[in-house]
Scaffold this active site. Structure first.
Site, PDB file in Angstrom:
ATOM      1  N   HIS A  18      40.140  34.177  31.730  1.00 40.66           N
ATOM      2  CA  HIS A  18      39.201  34.494  32.803  1.00 40.66           C
ATOM      3  C   HIS A  18      39.609  35.739  33.596  1.00 40.66           C
ATOM      4  CE1 HIS A  18      41.957  31.775  35.216  1.00 40.66           C
ATOM      5  NE2 HIS A  18      41.770  32.735  36.089  1.00 40.66           N
ATOM      6  N   ASP A  76      41.812  29.063  27.807  1.00 36.66           N
ATOM      7  CA  ASP A  76      41.883  30.043  28.895  1.00 36.66           C
ATOM      8  C   ASP A  76      43.090  30.957  28.743  1.00 36.66           C
ATOM      9  OD1 ASP A  76      41.081  31.423  31.107  1.00 36.66           O
ATOM     10  OD2 ASP A  76      41.785  29.948  32.564  1.00 36.66           O
ATOM     11  N   SER A 112      46.544  34.516  38.753  1.00 32.10           N
ATOM     12  CA  SER A 112      46.219  34.046  37.408  1.00 32.10           C
ATOM     13  C   SER A 112      46.933  34.870  36.341  1.00 32.10           C
ATOM     14  CB  SER A 112      44.718  34.140  37.166  1.00 32.10           C
ATOM     15  OG  SER A 112      44.064  32.961  37.494  1.00 32.10           O
TER      16      SER A 112
END
Length: 504
Positions: A144, A174, A251
């Site tokens: 993402h 992911d 992230s």
């Protein structure tokens, strides 16, 4: 229960899309103050005479020198006490942490009187973090973070900038792998393991928090084996829960142990909570990235070799395709690959990345050991075709409609630990023939075939025996079992009947 992903979109943009991911500012902040260093000048104003120096002056100079040494020693002692294991861990890992940022297009529906809501496209800024896992510049991050980003801009620890290209990605897990542009070698992250983590042990997170590059925070392992739903279609499994402070932009950044080794990849935080964050375990990350790269390699060319890493180094060959380029290059089952070109090979991931750098038709120099002797050979990367020279591969393509290869030990370990199954392995589907039985049942690349009827497909040998069984040769409506996104599924498909042969 709501969870933020620590991703790249603004909160407003993502919530409009129905997924509440954590956002990031549209502009990276700069340091609020500049630290000035005052130059300290030392004047040596002693005038030297031509006469002899008095003994008292000598003793005075000696005493001053001893005072200086004692003061310096005390300062050194204070510095060493300040240099804690946390400081050493951050210093060790930071050079391999990179900051990712870019722009992506988000489409939003806006209200329209008396008609359907049109889509309005707008650009949003995004940011995240990545970790260098290979000196050639391969970086692992969250999918993402780089999803739909046109150009991935990268800032390294020393402040230099470059761009990166997306190599492979897997939305289900992911995870994504990108490659830095520019000449290496790049510093790589020290890797730990996540199978021996202890609740309560200290951990450190490094990331691009709110655009503040290389932000470091500390905490502990709060819990293990957490399953976290993100939305109706996606969830994370077997995560590490930590109290380290992570924020939008973290992230894809590393979670470190106190030795500065990466033990996880930061991915999410609990909405509205404090110090509840989650990371994908490093063992899971590396296993998944290995599968991603191997699938990508299989689509590009065929080598016809399957191996497993050895504890004392090298990749042990456990399977060869008949007539494949590895077999034609003289390799045998049991050989141990030690080098490909100039790259040392110690893990399945290193092998996959070394092959990833090759071009179809290129010859790879392989250094291998056999019976305590070291040899060298050259193996060609033959352009991939769904129906290869291997008769079993051709039969699987004809009867089922799939191209497969062994899923490998990493898949088997993960499957048995997470899914609590007793399967010995599986066959990774790398291609599906349009209109085939597999295609009609919506099988796709990335699925792992576990069995047909009551037989396991843990190896190519198993598949060969199944396809040659008289019952299968008749083209029955066969039950099949697969693993997709860590879920075990089953269905039925009409296999193609095989022509019978008669002796003359």
């Amino acid at each position: 229960m709501n969870f933020y992903r620590l991703n790249t979109l603004s909160r407003r943009a993502v919530s409009a899309a129905g997924v509440f991911r954590m956002g990031s500012p549209t502009r990276s902040p700069r340091a609020a103050a500049t630290v000035g260093l005052a130059a300290i000048g030392i004047a040596l104003g002693a005038a030297l005479s031509t006469g002899s120096v008095a003994a008292a002056d000598v003793r005075s100079a000696s005493a001053r020198y001893q005072d200086t040494v004692a003061s310096s020693s005390a300062a050194s002692s204070r510095r060493s006490n300040r240099e804690t294991p946390t400081v050493a861990a951050i210093r060790r890992a930071s050079p391999s942490v990179v900051n990712l940022h870019g722009h992506k297009t988000v489409r939003q529906a806006v209200s329209s009187i008396g008609g359907a809501a049109p889509d309005v496209a707008r650009q949003v800024n995004g940011m995240g973090t990545g970790v260098v896992i290979d000196p050639r510049g391969y970086v692992v991050t969250n999918y993402h973070v780089v999803e739909d980003v046109f150009e991935i801009n990268v800032t390294l620890q020393d402040g230099s900038t470059t761009t990166a290209d997306l190599v492979v990605s897997d939305p289900a897990s992911d995870l994504a792998l990108v490659k830095l542009r520019g000449s290496g070698p790049f510093p790589t992250i020290p890797r730990g393991h996540s199978n021996d983590l202890m609740v309560g042990e200290p951990v450190i997170a490094i990331g691009n928090a709110f655009g503040y590059v290389h932000t470091s925070t500390v905490g502990i392992v709060s819990a293990l084996h957490r399953d976290i739903p993100v939305n109706e279609t996606q969830s994370y499994r077997d995560l590490i829960q930590t109290s380290a402070g992570i924020n939008p932009g973290n992230s894809g950044g590393p979670l470190l142990n106190i030795d500065g080794e990466m033990i996880g990849l930061n991915v999410a935080v609990r909405v509205g909570a404090q110090q509840i964050a989650f990371a994908i375990p490093i063992d899971q990350v590396l296993d998944t990235v290995t599968e991603m790269v191997s699938r990508h390699n299989d689509r590009r060319f065929v080598i016809g070799m399957n191996g497993t890493s050895e504890q004392d180094g090298g990749l042990r060959i456990v399977g060869l395709s008949k007539g494949g380029s590895a077999q034609l290059g003289g390799l045998q089952t049991g050989d141990r690959i030690m080098k490909i070109n100039e790259d040392n090979i110690d893990t399945e991931l290193q092998y996959a990345l070394a092959v990833l750098d090759a071009e179809p038709g290129q010859k790879l120099r392989m250094e291998f050991q056999r019976d305590e002797e070291t040899y060298e050979t050259f193996v060609a990367t033959l352009p991939a075709t769904a129906a290869s020279a291997d008769p079993i591969a051709s039969l699987a393509w004809q009867v089922i409609g799939v191209a497969v290869r062994p899923a490998g030990d990493a898949f088997t370990r993960r499957m048995n630990s997470q899914l609590k199954t007793s399967y010995r392995g599986g066959l990774l589907i790398t291609d599906v023939r349009p209109g085939s039985a597999a295609d009609q049942q919506s099988l796709r690349s990335g699925d792992v075939l576990l069995g047909i009827h009551s037989w396991q497909t843990s190896s190519l040998g198993d598949l060969a025996e199944i396809l040659q069984h008289p019952e299968i040769r008749q083209g029955p409506n066969a039950k099949f079992y697969i693993v997709r996104r860590d879920q075990t599924l089953f269905g039925h498909m009409q296999l193609a009947a095989q022509p019978t042969t008669t002796r003359r």
